[in-house]
Design a protein around this motif. Structure first.
Motif, PDB file in Angstrom:
ATOM      1  N   HIS A  84       0.836  -1.204   0.000  1.00  0.00           N
ATOM      2  CA  HIS A  84       0.000   0.000   0.000  1.00  0.00           C
ATOM      3  C   HIS A  84       0.866   1.247   0.000  1.00  0.00           C
ATOM      4  O   HIS A  84       1.994   1.248   0.522  1.00  0.00           O
ATOM      5  N   VAL A  85       0.332   2.323  -0.592  1.00  0.00           N
ATOM      6  CA  VAL A  85       1.087   3.569  -0.730  1.00  0.00           C
ATOM      7  C   VAL A  85       0.519   4.707   0.111  1.00  0.00           C
ATOM      8  O   VAL A  85       1.031   5.823   0.067  1.00  0.00           O
ATOM      9  N   ASP A  86      -0.548   4.471   0.858  1.00  0.00           N
ATOM     10  CA  ASP A  86      -1.039   5.484   1.788  1.00  0.00           C
ATOM     11  C   ASP A  86      -0.254   5.388   3.091  1.00  0.00           C
ATOM     12  O   ASP A  86       0.340   4.355   3.396  1.00  0.00           O
ATOM     13  N   VAL A  87      -0.237   6.478   3.841  1.00  0.00           N
ATOM     14  CA  VAL A  87       0.497   6.517   5.110  1.00  0.00           C
ATOM     15  C   VAL A  87      -0.363   7.153   6.192  1.00  0.00           C
ATOM     16  O   VAL A  87      -1.344   7.839   5.900  1.00  0.00           O
ATOM     17  N   VAL A  88       0.035   6.931   7.442  1.00  0.00           N
ATOM     18  CA  VAL A  88      -0.622   7.631   8.549  1.00  0.00           C
ATOM     19  C   VAL A  88      -0.063   9.054   8.624  1.00  0.00           C
ATOM     20  O   VAL A  88       1.019   9.334   8.096  1.00  0.00           O
ATOM     21  N   PRO A  89      -0.779   9.978   9.268  1.00  0.00           N
ATOM     22  CA  PRO A  89      -0.286  11.359   9.355  1.00  0.00           C
ATOM     23  C   PRO A  89       1.092  11.443  10.000  1.00  0.00           C
ATOM     24  O   PRO A  89       1.417  10.675  10.909  1.00  0.00           O
TER      25      PRO A  89
END
Length: 442
Positions: A84-89
């Protein structure tokens, strides 16, 4: 030429491509734009990986701008590598800018370096290494890219509505040697009336909150500064009281310092509020021991809870909890007792999300093949196969496990300030993944 030699030959290019992806801020931003429903940064990150795959000569597919895949080889069966390429803040005070991809002292520092942008590029370069060697997979190998893993998994769900389910696979989003079991993940909201206190801490179920802000009706400055010194905490006291903790992944809350809990412990000494009291009197340990609802399984270990966020405003409150639970946990008995406890504080509990535990037999051929690839390059036959509290895309597969990239003994840095990955490790992990894919795809 051997796999590891090819990976080392491609190392400079791989690190540059890794830095390019890490420099994109891919924190979730909800939009009404069908071209970028989870925000421009996430869409740009998806496009970035697909473009790299196409440049390397692989087949690529974009699925509704929320997922995609890079495909290599031919055959009826499909091997899935889920990333996955999304991240947490990227909250808190960082040593280097969190979206800089800074290389320093043998590490790449950036949000997403270990979770999961760095491993995504490594998996792509594992396929490139095999292609450079002239290997022709007898199965289709798909590097599947999700975009909403840290939140609601909408990207991967959309993907599997349109594309075939792999026959088996792995997710490089955790630890070596092999993770064959993952705890169940449950998010709970606790709601109800509150005092006139203003309180804000956290915003994600899967992150230990590293900052808590409160503004009580009465002046508690002297008491607050004394508490900070007593507890050995950092904070500020101006218009608002602020406590700074340490962020960590919710799979092991003990790796962090929960600023929300610390603030509630202080406030509960000086004012009356149902949420503050509930947290301070019932939820100060991550195992529910204080209220005698702890549970442990011999294989998957402890039930854990992350006190993830609390918002109190205008006389109302919402508290978010994230549980990681093992197999054989009696949910019904737990909620009967936990609900009764929360009711004593005038609060109501509601389950907002639940993913059951995921498990693949340790003796399965998939597990054995991956483990052999790991042992080939490390010589480590002693580290046991694992179960974890984290939830990876492995559980999205009908048969999948988590596989790397973090090596035994390394610091857990996912979701933390100054997240990084060791360059030496990610190079070796790339070779391990390539060897595993070669064995699986023959």
């Amino acid at each position: 030429m051997e796999i590891l030699e090819i990976v080392k030959k491609n190392k400079k290019e791989m690190l540059e491509d890794m830095q390019g992806l890490l420099r994109i801020d891919s924190t979730l931003v909800e939009t009404d734009d069908p071209e970028a429903p989870f925000g421009r940064g996430i869409r740009e990150s998806l496009d970035y990986v697909l473009a790299l795959g196409e440049k390397m000569g692989f087949r690529v597919k974009n699925v509704n701008n929320v997922a995609g895949h890079v495909e290599y080889g031919n055959g009826e069966e499909i091997i899935g590598i889920l990333c996955h390429v999304d991240v947490v803040p990227a909250q808190g005070n960082w040593k280097y800018p969190p979206f800089s991809g800074t290389i320093s002292e043998g590490r790449i520092y950036s949000r997403g370096a270990s979770d999961d942008k760095g491993p995504t590029i490594a998996a792509l370069y594992a396929l490139k290494a095999l292609k450079d060697l002239g290997f022709e997979p007898q199965k289709r190998v798909r590097l599947i890219i999700g975009t909403d893993e840290e939140s609601h998994w909408r990207g991967i769900k959309t993907y599997f509505q349109e594309c075939e389910m792999p026959d088996f696979g792995f997710s490089p989003d955790a630890d070596f040697p092999v993770i064959y079991g993952e705890k169940g993940i449950m998010s709970i909201d606790v709601t109800g009336p509150a005092s006139e206190l203003f309180f804000h801490a956290g915003d994600r179920y899967n992150v230990v909150p590293d900052e808590a802000r409160a503004k009580p009706a009465k002046d508690l400055k002297a008491e607050f500064l004394a508490y900070l010194e007593e507890a050995g905490l950092k904070g500020e006291c101006g218009e608002e009281m602020i406590i700074y903790g340490k962020a960590a992944h919710a799979m092991e809350p003990e790796n962090g310092v929960n600023a929300l809990v610390k603030m509630c412990e202080f406030l509960n000494r000086h004012l009356e509020d149902s949420f503050v009291a509930f947290v301070a009197e019932c939820l100060t340990d991550s195992r529910f021991r204080k209220i005698k609802l702890d549970f442990s399984d011999p294989e998957m270990k402890d039930l854990t809870v992350n006190v993830a966020f609390l918002e109190i405003k205008d006389g109302k409150g919402r508290l978010g909890l994230n549980l990681r639970y093992p197999i054989n946990w009696d949910k019904e008995s737990f909620f009967k007792e936990f609900g009764a406890i929360s009711e004593k504080y005038g609060l109501e509990t509601n389950v907002v999300q639940n993913q059951p535990p995921h498990y693949v037999d340790k003796n399965d051929l998939l597990v054995k093949t991956l483990h052999r690839a790991y042992v080939h390059y490390t010589g480590d036959e002693k580290t046991p196969l694992l179960t974890i509290g984290g939830g990876t895309y492995a559980r999205a597969l009908k048969k999948g496990v988590a596989f790397g990239p973090t090596f035994p003994g390394r610091e857990e840095v996912a979701h933390q300030v100054d997240e990084y990955i060791e360059i030496e490790d990610i190079v070796l992990a790339t070779a391990i993944m390539a060897r595993a894919v070669r064995e699986l795809a023959r």
